[in-house]
Design an enzyme around this catalytic site. Structure first.
Site, mmCIF file in Angstrom:
data_model
loop_
_atom_site.group_PDB
_atom_site.id
_atom_site.type_symbol
_atom_site.label_atom_id
_atom_site.label_comp_id
_atom_site.label_asym_id
_atom_site.label_seq_id
_atom_site.Cartn_x
_atom_site.Cartn_y
_atom_site.Cartn_z
ATOM 1 N N GLU A 108 0.829 -1.202 0.000
ATOM 2 C CA GLU A 108 0.000 0.000 0.000
ATOM 3 C C GLU A 108 0.868 1.259 0.000
ATOM 4 O OE1 GLU A 108 -3.811 -0.251 2.256
ATOM 5 O OE2 GLU A 108 -2.878 -2.041 3.115
ATOM 6 N N GLU A 128 -4.367 -9.027 3.429
ATOM 7 C CA GLU A 128 -5.332 -8.619 4.448
ATOM 8 C C GLU A 128 -6.542 -9.543 4.563
ATOM 9 O OE1 GLU A 128 -3.099 -4.764 3.625
ATOM 10 O OE2 GLU A 128 -3.669 -6.568 2.519
#
Length: 258
Positions: A108, A128
């Site tokens: 990210e 995630e």
């Protein structure tokens, strides 16, 4: 600044190194240290480009340090996660030099950069969903804009891993190269950006951020609404006169940033 983050100025370039053995995982304190580095980068007019990399030769970043889960400290610092993901007014380019595995929150961070150059042994994945977590909301458009939709969804929903070669083929990264060439390549790109006019680069980054996902009609409307403040600053600047003059005189331009 915490020992986990080093920031070194080299001319107009700030090299930011995440150094937190063993996996360059990021806890809240490290995110705040990265934030401090990006605040320095944003506020110093002498700094034109930032390069973000990880220490070692295996892992760029494993993302959020799961060992700190539940400790109550979610102060990521100014600019959100890693000091960059929500720093939406930054008008200077950032290059991610991916030295190894680029995982979850580390991926990210890389997606929030303007460019990614990767060592050819690196892998990219978002873990995630396999851990009962989600990505930051800003990651969704960044991922969907850089990858084919089906590939992006598979990465989000299953944690699919992309090799460096696949990432290059799909246009996620600018280039995939041997690890020994990674930092020289990132520095060469940074130096080429530094050679361009600072006001022009800042204006173009703002234009990309505002109009990059618009239609041409919407982009012209944004201009007419006065949203392209960087472009307006370029027009009539000393640098806008210096560039053509230097070209005609066959000499390197001397940029003033005004």
């Amino acid at each position: 600044m915490a020992d986990s983050v080093r920031a070194e100025q080299k001319g107009g370039v700030l090299e930011i190194t995440l150094d937190r053995p063993k996996a360059n995982a990021i806890d809240a304190a490290t995110s705040r240290a990265l934030s401090a580095a990006f605040v320095r980068f944003q506020d110093d007019d002498a700094l034109r480009v930032a390069i973000v990399t990880g220490a070692g030769d295996r892992i760029f970043s494993a993302g959020w340090d799961l060992s700190t889960s539940g400790d109550g400290d979610e102060d990521w610092g100014d600019g959100g996660w890693c000091g960059l993901c929500e720093r939406l007014d930054l008008d200077k380019p950032v290059i991610a030099a991916i030295n190894g595995a680029c995982v979850a929150g580390g991926f990210e961070l890389a997606l929030a950069c303007d460019f990614m150059i990767t060592a050819n042994h690196a892998q990219f994945f978002l873990s995630e969903a396999t851990l009962g977590l989600t990505v930051d909301i800003g990651t969704i458009p960044r991922l969907m804009q850089r990858l084919p939709q089906q590939v992006a969804l598979e990465m989000l929903y299953t944690g699919r891993r992309l090799s460096a070669a696949e990432a290059e083929q799909m246009g996620l990264v600018l280039r995939s190269i041997p690890a020994a060439d990674l930092m020289p390549a990132a520095r060469e790109l940074a130096d080429r950006i530094v050679a361009s006019a600072p006001l022009s680069v800042a204006a173009l980054k703002q234009m990309v951020q505002i109009a990059g996902a618009m239609s041409a009609e919407e982009a012209y409307a944004a201009r007419d609404q006065g949203r392209l403040t960087g472009q307006e600053r370029v027009h009539g600047s000393e640098d806008a006169l210096e560039g053509p003059c230097a070209f005609m005189e066959k000499r390197p331009p001397v940029w003033k940033g005004c």
